[in-house]
Design a protein around this motif. Sequence first.
Motif, mmCIF file in Angstrom:
data_model
loop_
_atom_site.group_PDB
_atom_site.id
_atom_site.type_symbol
_atom_site.label_atom_id
_atom_site.label_comp_id
_atom_site.label_asym_id
_atom_site.label_seq_id
_atom_site.Cartn_x
_atom_site.Cartn_y
_atom_site.Cartn_z
ATOM 1 N N GLU A 132 0.797 -1.248 0.148
ATOM 2 C CA GLU A 132 -0.007 -0.145 0.026
ATOM 3 C C GLU A 132 0.809 1.406 -0.094
ATOM 4 O O GLU A 132 0.839 2.226 -0.714
ATOM 5 C CB GLU A 132 -0.940 0.043 1.182
ATOM 6 N N LEU A 133 1.837 1.547 0.996
ATOM 7 C CA LEU A 133 2.755 2.417 0.846
ATOM 8 C C LEU A 133 3.496 2.639 -0.230
ATOM 9 O O LEU A 133 3.632 3.919 -0.702
ATOM 10 C CB LEU A 133 3.701 2.298 2.111
ATOM 11 N N ALA A 134 4.020 1.622 -1.129
ATOM 12 C CA ALA A 134 4.768 1.900 -2.251
ATOM 13 C C ALA A 134 4.000 2.086 -3.438
ATOM 14 O O ALA A 134 4.298 2.960 -4.112
ATOM 15 C CB ALA A 134 5.370 0.265 -2.545
ATOM 16 N N PHE A 135 2.825 1.728 -3.403
ATOM 17 C CA PHE A 135 1.838 2.259 -4.535
ATOM 18 C C PHE A 135 1.424 3.761 -4.127
ATOM 19 O O PHE A 135 1.191 4.575 -5.015
ATOM 20 C CB PHE A 135 0.451 1.202 -4.801
ATOM 21 N N LEU A 136 1.175 4.061 -2.929
ATOM 22 C CA LEU A 136 0.675 5.468 -2.820
ATOM 23 C C LEU A 136 2.030 6.171 -3.183
ATOM 24 O O LEU A 136 1.751 7.401 -3.758
ATOM 25 C CB LEU A 136 0.491 5.674 -1.330
ATOM 26 N N ALA A 137 3.330 5.934 -2.942
ATOM 27 C CA ALA A 137 4.472 6.800 -3.310
ATOM 28 C C ALA A 137 4.573 6.601 -4.801
ATOM 29 O O ALA A 137 4.938 7.866 -5.324
ATOM 30 C CB ALA A 137 5.540 6.249 -2.607
ATOM 31 N N GLY A 138 4.362 5.658 -5.309
ATOM 32 C CA GLY A 138 4.199 5.508 -6.755
ATOM 33 C C GLY A 138 3.366 6.602 -7.604
ATOM 34 O O GLY A 138 3.494 7.004 -8.556
ATOM 35 N N ALA A 140 1.944 9.073 -6.192
ATOM 36 C CA ALA A 140 2.452 10.691 -6.199
ATOM 37 C C ALA A 140 3.396 10.899 -7.018
ATOM 38 O O ALA A 140 3.605 12.140 -7.525
ATOM 39 C CB ALA A 140 2.574 10.927 -4.536
ATOM 40 N N LEU A 141 4.388 10.054 -7.244
ATOM 41 C CA LEU A 141 5.595 10.395 -8.367
ATOM 42 C C LEU A 141 5.277 10.563 -9.663
ATOM 43 O O LEU A 141 5.730 11.243 -10.404
ATOM 44 C CB LEU A 141 6.573 9.398 -7.907
ATOM 45 N N LEU A 142 4.243 9.478 -10.122
ATOM 46 C CA LEU A 142 3.982 9.229 -11.184
ATOM 47 C C LEU A 142 3.157 10.574 -11.870
ATOM 48 O O LEU A 142 3.085 11.140 -12.994
ATOM 49 C CB LEU A 142 3.211 7.971 -11.778
ATOM 50 N N TYR A 143 1.977 10.729 -10.902
ATOM 51 C CA TYR A 143 0.915 11.454 -11.546
ATOM 52 C C TYR A 143 0.754 12.864 -10.773
ATOM 53 O O TYR A 143 0.026 13.706 -11.194
ATOM 54 C CB TYR A 143 -0.571 10.647 -11.599
ATOM 55 N N GLY A 144 0.871 12.925 -9.458
ATOM 56 C CA GLY A 144 0.917 13.835 -8.791
ATOM 57 C C GLY A 144 -0.629 13.769 -8.107
ATOM 58 O O GLY A 144 -1.301 12.682 -7.882
ATOM 59 N N PHE A 145 -1.099 14.948 -7.762
ATOM 60 C CA PHE A 145 -2.453 15.119 -7.274
ATOM 61 C C PHE A 145 -3.410 15.699 -8.203
ATOM 62 O O PHE A 145 -4.556 16.143 -7.602
ATOM 63 C CB PHE A 145 -2.747 15.624 -5.953
ATOM 64 N N ARG A 146 -2.982 15.986 -9.342
ATOM 65 C CA ARG A 146 -3.994 16.866 -10.325
ATOM 66 C C ARG A 146 -3.433 16.482 -11.545
ATOM 67 O O ARG A 146 -2.429 16.319 -12.186
ATOM 68 C CB ARG A 146 -3.623 18.204 -10.251
ATOM 69 N N VAL A 147 -4.506 16.041 -12.663
ATOM 70 C CA VAL A 147 -4.427 15.752 -13.917
ATOM 71 C C VAL A 147 -4.723 17.104 -14.857
ATOM 72 O O VAL A 147 -5.435 17.740 -14.857
ATOM 73 C CB VAL A 147 -5.664 15.137 -14.414
ATOM 74 N N PHE A 180 -6.460 8.202 -3.775
ATOM 75 C CA PHE A 180 -5.354 8.366 -3.086
ATOM 76 C C PHE A 180 -5.979 8.501 -1.587
ATOM 77 O O PHE A 180 -5.318 7.897 -0.757
ATOM 78 C CB PHE A 180 -4.503 9.658 -3.441
ATOM 79 N N ALA A 181 -7.175 9.181 -1.214
ATOM 80 C CA ALA A 181 -7.747 9.362 0.016
ATOM 81 C C ALA A 181 -8.027 7.820 0.603
ATOM 82 O O ALA A 181 -7.784 7.392 1.629
ATOM 83 C CB ALA A 181 -9.122 9.945 0.158
#
Length: 270
Positions: A132-138, A140-147, A180-181
């Motif tokens: 879970e933590l690895a995918f949350l970090a991934g 955030a790094l790949l897409y951020g929080f906004r398209v 993400f939430a």
Amino acid sequence: MGEWAFLGSLLDAVQLQSPLVGRLWLVVMLIFRILVLATVGGAVFEDEQEEFVCNTLQPGCRQTCYDRAFPVSHYRFWLFHILLLSAPPVLFVIHSVHRAGKEAGGADAGPGPPPRRRRCYLLSVALRLLAELAFLAGQALLYGFRVAPHFACAGPPCPHTVDCFVSRPTEKTVFVLFYFAVGLLSALLSVAELGHLLWKGRPRAGRRRHRAREEARQLLPPPPVPPARRPRPDPRGPPAYAHPAPAGDSEGGGGRSKASLATVRQDLAV
């Protein structure tokens, strides 16, 4: 939806070994992830590549820009996320079914000890939390929080800097934030379940150690009993060799002593 139903049935089998916090995690997993992604996520991201429009007719430029903007599709990334999160509970279910079949098939095979099963479940929760933590970090790094609605692309095969536009960026941004939430909530539930399992197993381990010490103490020979100490004689009392006079003859003995003393005095006077 057939593959989602099969995965949901496997996750439902984990409830037999899960505490209350683990069942809450399953509710979040089945409803807020699998159900929402299968119904809403597919409709939002299914035309992601087709609706990615660039202001150029150069062959291959639009596909190259899309690959640079989204190295991995959101939908496929979350699908792989769900599959990896489901792997530890499914492996635990397979292990439990294997142990149950071994216990039922072999006459000399006794039931597996609960501590071993508890450790396997604890390991599955820890692996689930790490994933879970690895995918949350991934994410955030790949897409951020906004398209972003606009993406500027430069490089071959594009002849110059090309402007590309994403379809429904606001709707996709809301879905990214929601997912993400849900990941943060799932991670918190995994941490709570891990702490609950560790706290629940600690007193039992202490009782087992106390019981082992009691059994070892019963197997040891009893300690030797020290000899009883004799009371010390009173220095102000009569000597040890003196015999106490009878209690009933104390007054009579005193009278006879006085009479014999008077007789001795008369003999001496004669």
